[in-house]
Design a protein around this motif. Structure first.
Motif, short mmCIF file in Angstrom:
data_model
loop_
_atom_site.label_atom_id
_atom_site.label_comp_id
_atom_site.label_asym_id
_atom_site.label_seq_id
_atom_site.Cartn_x
_atom_site.Cartn_y
_atom_site.Cartn_z
N GLU A 64 0.82 -1.22 0.00
CA GLU A 64 0.00 0.00 0.00
C GLU A 64 0.85 1.26 0.00
OE1 GLU A 64 -3.69 -2.19 2.36
OE2 GLU A 64 -2.40 -0.77 3.42
N LYS A 65 2.12 1.15 0.36
CA LYS A 65 3.04 2.29 0.33
C LYS A 65 3.90 2.31 -0.94
CE LYS A 65 1.89 3.68 4.49
NZ LYS A 65 1.14 4.95 4.68
N TYR A 75 -6.44 3.78 16.18
CA TYR A 75 -6.06 5.19 16.38
C TYR A 75 -6.78 5.77 17.60
CZ TYR A 75 -5.25 10.14 15.33
OH TYR A 75 -4.89 11.47 15.40
N ARG A 131 -4.62 7.35 20.59
CA ARG A 131 -4.51 8.82 20.56
C ARG A 131 -5.11 9.43 21.81
NH1 ARG A 131 -2.12 13.48 19.86
NH2 ARG A 131 -3.14 14.96 18.44
N GLN A 159 -5.27 13.12 10.55
CA GLN A 159 -4.62 11.91 10.06
C GLN A 159 -5.51 11.16 9.09
OE1 GLN A 159 -1.60 11.22 10.49
NE2 GLN A 159 -1.31 9.04 10.05
N THR A 184 -5.05 12.07 5.30
CA THR A 184 -3.74 11.86 4.68
C THR A 184 -3.68 10.48 4.04
OG1 THR A 184 -2.64 10.76 6.55
CG2 THR A 184 -2.77 13.18 6.61
N ALA A 185 -2.66 10.29 3.24
CA ALA A 185 -2.43 8.98 2.63
C ALA A 185 -1.53 8.10 3.50
CB ALA A 185 -1.81 9.16 1.25
N ASP A 186 -1.35 8.47 4.77
CA ASP A 186 -0.53 7.67 5.67
C ASP A 186 -1.17 6.30 5.94
OD1 ASP A 186 1.23 9.75 5.75
OD2 ASP A 186 0.85 10.31 7.83
N THR A 187 -2.50 6.24 5.86
CA THR A 187 -3.22 4.97 5.97
C THR A 187 -4.15 4.85 4.77
OG1 THR A 187 -5.21 5.73 7.13
CG2 THR A 187 -3.24 5.31 8.48
N GLU A 232 -8.23 7.18 3.96
CA GLU A 232 -8.58 8.25 3.01
C GLU A 232 -8.96 7.66 1.66
OE1 GLU A 232 -7.18 10.30 -0.60
OE2 GLU A 232 -6.02 8.80 0.52
N GLN A 233 -8.21 6.67 1.19
CA GLN A 233 -8.53 6.05 -0.10
C GLN A 233 -9.85 5.30 -0.03
OE1 GLN A 233 -5.75 3.16 -1.63
NE2 GLN A 233 -6.95 2.85 -3.50
#
Length: 396
Positions: free
Chosen positions: A33-34, A273, A277, A350, A353-356, A359-360
């Motif tokens: 995925e990255k 998360y 968090r 968060q 973002t595309a960090d996980t 979002e997609q």
């Protein structure tokens, strides 16, 4: 992921397969995925072929089609495809992605032995992608949710058919090796199998769209004097819509399966998360507003699962399931939209973002509400059924 609901009525062989698919997607596919080969128009074909090779080695390539060419039941398919959806790359790796999965189902059920050997076999083997050419540009007033508006024409010329027209939102056309083209003859709709690329099929442009999970993206196409041998027509002239119905309900439902898996994973990420968090002196999950959103996600996910397996059971009786698949498509796509939206909200900055993959998944689910018929078209179809049933009850 497994529970009593999905294990009921499923063979041990299929359950083992589903578990192996889940392990493969979580442990092998998810790290990709990255990978920078994921572009705005979908992952590159080189990346997809690499993933398919890994799936082949793991024994989970095209898992819904058995070695003898038969298919898992729809209930068994649900158990497997939900798991392939645990990553946006999972369906591509396991060869269960749209439009290939629906096209393989169609050819497996209505293709002649010759057409299966030539067009279906390389798709099942993961060697070729496919594209389904039906939707037409709005500026031409062509076919969209109303397929009867089809403007693409075909006429017979000796032992060939000649096709002309324009198509749009053709998923995966760029890079596909097999095409299923719908056109209209004097008898009605027709469906043809074609080898791709073909100089008579020109890609005008690949559209920039909200989703980015499908290789090749979505293209607008010009078809100019495409000559197709007569034996590459599915069935007879005028039978195209009948064959489209064979594909329709299972394809709608497999979308539900894959995106249910994606939202299960997104909810896992959001829940993790929220438990880690800290804000205002305690974990986010302990704040009632956040905890309630995650609780509502569990409810929507379970309802989506129930609708998916219910519709699968209906299709397993052998009926077309047009009404039932419309109901499932509306219920599941709307529920998953709520789930994906809450996941983004729980994760705050968060989440965008595309960090996980959250979002997609949110973007993809928004597109899913339009795929295979917008929610409103399905509701309209259901309302027409209500009226028909009322008239029948009144003796009209």
């Amino acid at each position: 992921m497994s529970g009593h609901l999905e294990r009921a009525g499923i063979s041990p062989r299929a359950l083992d397969l589903a578990d192996r698919v889940e392990g493969f997607v979580r442990n092998v596919v998810a790290p990709y995925e990255k990978d920078p080969r994921r572009t705005s128009h979908g992952p590159t074909d080189a990346m997809v072929l690499e993933l398919k090779d890994l799936a082949r080695k793991a024994g989970v390539l095209t898992p819904h089609i058995l070695p003898d060419g038969s298919h898992l039941t729809q209930r068994e398919t649900a158990a497997v495809l939900i798991r392939t959806g645990l990553s946006p790359l999972g369906p591509l790796a396991c060869n269960t992605a749209a439009p290939d999965e629906g096209n393989m189902y169609l050819l497996g059920h209505v293709g002649s032995p010759e057409l299966k050997a030539r067009f279906l076999a390389p798709m099942v083997a993961g060697e070729k992608r496919s594209a389904f050419f039906m939707t037409e540009p709005a500026e031409d007033n062509g076919a969209g949710s109303d397929p009867s508006m089809m403007l693409t024409t075909c006429h017979q010329d000796g032992n060939h058919w000649v096709i002309n027209g324009r198509k749009t939102y053709i998923t995966g056309a760029e890079g596909a090796g097999v095409g299923i083209v719908m056109a209209k003859s004097q008898d009605g709709a027709c469906m043809f199998l074609v080898d791709l690329p073909d100089p008579a099929i020109r890609i005008e442009r690949v559209l920039d769209t909200i989703d980015s999970s499908m290789p090749g993206g979505h293209a607008t196409i010009s078809i100019e004097n495409l000559r197709v041998p007569a034996d590459q027509m599915l069935g007879q002239s005028g039978e195209g819509f009948r064959y489209a119905q064979v594909r329709l309900s299972p394809a709608r439902l497999s979308h539900c399966m894959r995106w249910l898996g994606a939202c299960v994973r997104a909810n896992e990420i959001a829940s993790d998360y929220a438990n880690r968090r800290m804000a205002f002196g305690k974990p986010l999950v302990d704040h009632e507003g956040v905890g309630f959103m995650l609780a509502e996600n569990l409810i929507d996910l379970k309802q989506a699962e129930l609708m998916t397996y219910w519709c699968a059971d209906v299709l397993d009786t052998g009926v077309l399931g047009t009404i039932e698949s419309s109901m499932a498509k509306v219920a599941v796509s709307e529920a998953l939209m709520r789930v994906a939206d809450r996941c983004v909200q729980v994760m705050g900055g968060q989440g965008v973002t595309a960090d996980t993959i959250v979002e997609q998944v949110f973007r993809e689910i928004r597109a899913f509400r339009i795929y295979d018929g917008p929610t409103e078209v399905h509701k309209w179809s259901l309302a027409k059924k209500i009226k028909r049933d009322w008239k029948k009850a009144q003796g009209h």
